[in-house]
Design an enzyme around this catalytic site. Structure first.
Site, PDB file in Angstrom:
ATOM      1  CB  ALA A   1      -0.928  -0.067   1.256  1.00  0.00           C
TER       2      ALA A   1
ATOM      3  CE1 TYR B   1       6.434   4.961  -4.933  1.00  0.00           C
ATOM      4  CE2 TYR B   1       8.222   5.278  -6.682  1.00  0.00           C
ATOM      5  CZ  TYR B   1       7.375   4.568  -5.810  1.00  0.00           C
ATOM      6  OH  TYR B   1       7.399   3.056  -5.657  1.00  0.00           O
TER       7      TYR B   1
ATOM      8  CG  HIS C   1       3.987   2.639 -14.809  1.00  0.00           C
ATOM      9  ND1 HIS C   1       3.925   1.458 -13.907  1.00  0.00           N
ATOM     10  CD2 HIS C   1       3.860   3.846 -14.196  1.00  0.00           C
ATOM     11  CE1 HIS C   1       4.059   2.100 -12.575  1.00  0.00           C
ATOM     12  NE2 HIS C   1       3.994   3.261 -12.798  1.00  0.00           N
TER      13      HIS C   1
END
Lengths: 322, 322
Positions: free
Chosen positions: B72, B139, B185
């Protein structure tokens, strides 16, 4: 031009000395400290004091502040190894809340108290800011995470930020000095031996690849350090995150520090050699080139005897207080 | 010997494929996912499903679990640049809560979904696990912070942990494949062009120092990746944190991937060259030596055409679903 500054952790050692410098420069200062490790008497006269936690920062951060100087943190390396969750919650979780409150209030300038512990064992000394960051304990890892968090906050939301990575802060500024409970820093510990409060100083390892076999560290006077914070407030540029080491670029071995304490205090200081501590690098010395160039910083109290003399004066002061 | 595993983020791409592999190996699986980016239909048949947030993990983590597999996370690099606070709160704050719940319940094994983005721009390729970590976006920084958090948790509290740093995960496992909203992506984007849902694929920079000027990445089949997670469960040792890259050690350029899609699908794929994106390194290729040696991992689906073929089958599957 005078400003209004929030100093988190301003009842602690470095925070209180910086708060005092801000006041002396004519600024308005609000200290926010939960007194978990700070001392109420550390808050300088003239500063407003809020007893509270940075996780509730939104209660006190408003648009009247020109900047936040953020010192509040759990900062005991040894404790961080046994209770890492405390360091992630207080240092990283706490700073998340502080940055959110600053964003909400539109306070867009930050000076953050980072640390040489973000680097871990250096590949090269002196350590420059572009060196790899491989912290060897959760304290250093949590401070590195905050540095990364600030980089992202600056880029995304226009914060102007400076992280100052302290090497070994020492000395005192009048009645504002170093007291940790329990004490874990070298110079205060040696001074406790000189005062007769401890029997001997433990030297952790005398077989390091250094001239006398003991660890070499870069000691910086807390008043020199404080001056860098005032310069950082001027150097902060919206949207940018500047990271500067703060050290003198000179290393002193543990044995040299002990000997200096003997000379300054005139008291005997017995040594006991103990095993090396895990994660203690042989040599940690800063390159201070970035701080000199980008902040215009010029430390003037690099003399070890002077640093120890100021720390000794403060140690006698708190001994009289007891 | 069958076990019971909590899979956080098990409604997402990698999490759902790993959950399916666990079920096929005869294990009991509980998926915890808040469906913020996962899909309810991604949860494999046979798994229990809890719709909830990892920040409330204490509600569902109990001593019946043998381990947690933690997927997650917010995982869109571009979003992390504009909303870094979301990444610190979800990824770092979320993992703090998860680890606390595991500590409380006595669940002492963890496999964590880390990322090549922790390294940032590499000094050398292939990238080994001891390489410097200089993430270039929030990130990657948030995932690195979690890796550091896990290291401390293992040392302090006896957690046995493995972090798997994924390079470019691709392909599909039957009806379990990659769907992001918005899609970001490369392979799914190119397949959308092949399907006629997009006009052209943007090639971000064709002047990199690579054979054809486009970025080179290490594509790894999601089923190979999933197998590494099952091996990691066996390799985890209490008190230790093992970090392994997961990639094939082979790089393919953007142009090579586009050409492979043309060949596999038989459809035209127009290209449009666009400027380089900030923070996109020229070459990211893993050294998979540690995963091979320490996990006994042996990826068997390294062929790019096979990876693309599986992704193409899945893309046609979800097109039919619409």
């Amino acid at each position: 031009m005078s400003g209004k500054y929030l100093v988190t952790g301003g009842a602690g050692y470095v925070g209180s000395v910086v708060a005092r410098h801000l006041l002396e420069a004519g600024h308005e200062v609000v200290v926010l400290d939960n007194l978990s490790t700070g001392f109420r008497q550390g808050v300088p006269a003239g500063a407003s004091f809020v007893e509270g936690d940075i996780r509730d920062a939104a209660k006190w951060v408003d648009s009247s502040f020109d900047a936040v100087l953020h010192f509040a943190a759990s900062s005991q390396v040894g404790e961080s190894v046994v209770k890492p969750e405390k360091y992630w919650e207080n240092n990283v979780g706490g700073t998340m809340a502080l940055l959110a409150a600053m964003r909400e209030a539109g306070v867009r300038k930050l000076v953050f108290s980072s640390t040489a512990a973000t680097y871990g064992e250096p590949e090269q000394v002196p350590i420059v800011e572009t060196a790899p960051t491989r912290p060897t304990n959760p304290y250093g890892a949590s401070k590195l995470a905050v540095d990364h968090m600030i980089t992202g906050e600056a880029a995304a939301h226009g914060l102007g930020a400076v992280s100052l990575r302290y090497f070994n802060v020492a000395g005192a500024y009048g009645t504002y000095g170093e007291r940790h409970a329990p004490e874990s820093h070298l110079i205060p510990l040696i001074l406790q031996v000189a005062q007769g409060h401890r029997n001997a100083i433990s030297v952790f390892g005398d077989d390091y690849p250094t001239p006398d076999g003991t660890c070499v560290r870069d000691y910086i006077h807390v008043a020199d350090l404080a001056e860098a914070h005032l310069l950082a407030l001027k150097a902060a540029v919206p949207g940018e995150h500047l990271i500067c080491n703060l050290g003198n670029g000179n290393g002193f071995s543990v044995r040299e520090v002990v000997e200096t304490v003997r000379q300054v205090t005139g008291h005997p200081v017995p040594e006991v050699v103990a095993p090396r501590r895990a994660g203690d690098p042989a040599v940690l010395v800063a390159s201070a080139a970035a701080a000199r160039e980008k902040l215009g910083w010029n430390p003037s109290r690099a003399d070890l005897a002077g640093i120890v003399a100021d720390a000794w004066e403060f140690a006698q002061h708190i001994a009289r207080e007891r």
